[in-house]
Motif scaffolding. Structure first.
Motif, PDB file in Angstrom:
ATOM      1  N   SER A  23      -0.051  -0.739  -4.576  1.00  0.00           N
ATOM      2  CA  SER A  23      -0.478  -0.786  -3.183  1.00  0.00           C
ATOM      3  C   SER A  23      -1.153  -2.107  -2.825  1.00  0.00           C
ATOM      4  O   SER A  23      -1.058  -2.556  -1.683  1.00  0.00           O
ATOM      5  CB  SER A  23      -1.398   0.385  -2.867  1.00  0.00           C
ATOM      6  N   TYR A  27      -0.070  -4.386   0.294  1.00  0.00           N
ATOM      7  CA  TYR A  27      -1.042  -4.793   1.304  1.00  0.00           C
ATOM      8  C   TYR A  27      -1.064  -6.306   1.454  1.00  0.00           C
ATOM      9  O   TYR A  27      -1.110  -6.839   2.567  1.00  0.00           O
ATOM     10  CB  TYR A  27      -2.433  -4.277   0.926  1.00  0.00           C
ATOM     11  N   HIS A  30       2.495  -7.590   2.999  1.00  0.00           N
ATOM     12  CA  HIS A  30       2.918  -7.091   4.309  1.00  0.00           C
ATOM     13  C   HIS A  30       2.213  -7.833   5.435  1.00  0.00           C
ATOM     14  O   HIS A  30       2.691  -7.883   6.555  1.00  0.00           O
ATOM     15  CB  HIS A  30       2.708  -5.582   4.424  1.00  0.00           C
ATOM     16  N   ARG A  31       1.092  -8.443   5.120  1.00  0.00           N
ATOM     17  CA  ARG A  31       0.342  -9.175   6.138  1.00  0.00           C
ATOM     18  C   ARG A  31       1.175 -10.327   6.711  1.00  0.00           C
ATOM     19  O   ARG A  31       1.147 -10.576   7.918  1.00  0.00           O
ATOM     20  CB  ARG A  31      -0.963  -9.688   5.533  1.00  0.00           C
ATOM     21  N   ALA A  66       7.634  -1.335   2.888  1.00  0.00           N
ATOM     22  CA  ALA A  66       6.651  -0.961   1.862  1.00  0.00           C
ATOM     23  C   ALA A  66       7.337  -0.692   0.523  1.00  0.00           C
ATOM     24  O   ALA A  66       6.842  -1.110  -0.532  1.00  0.00           O
ATOM     25  CB  ALA A  66       5.864   0.265   2.309  1.00  0.00           C
TER      26      ALA A  66
END
Length: 101
Positions: A23, A27, A30-31, A66
């Motif tokens: 994860s 995180y 994905h920004r 994701a």
């Protein structure tokens, strides 16, 4: 309630177990995609093109993103970045030189 949820959890390894393990990589990467998404106003374009289904397309797209960001190459890139950034902050006596190996 928490005990009931924990009782439903399994010890088997499933496809979404990998999502949980990776994860932080999801995180982190994905920004960059969100910057592009917001810069080009893709949400507004989706609303104009698909007025009734834009939310479903949005959720499906980022679910797929994701899953793709949970792949091994992204974890390896993040691990390399982490090791290179953390190296200057480690005490010198814990660093192992190549000559001693």
């Amino acid at each position: 309630m928490c005990i009931a949820i924990l009782a439903l959890m399994t010890h088997k390894r499933t496809w979404f177990t990998v999502l949980g393990e990776r994860s932080i990589a999801i995180y982190f990467f994905h920004r960059f995609l969100l910057f592009i998404y917001h810069h080009y106003g893709l949400n507004e374009q989706l609303e104009k093109i698909f007025p009734n289904a834009w939310l479903s397309i949005y959720l499906f797209t980022f679910f797929v993103v994701a899953i793709l960001l949970a792949r091994k190459p992204f974890e390896m890139i993040l691990r390399t970045i982490e090791e290179n950034v953390a190296k200057p902050f480690q005490p010198k006596d814990t660093l192992v030189s190549k000559k001693t190996i």
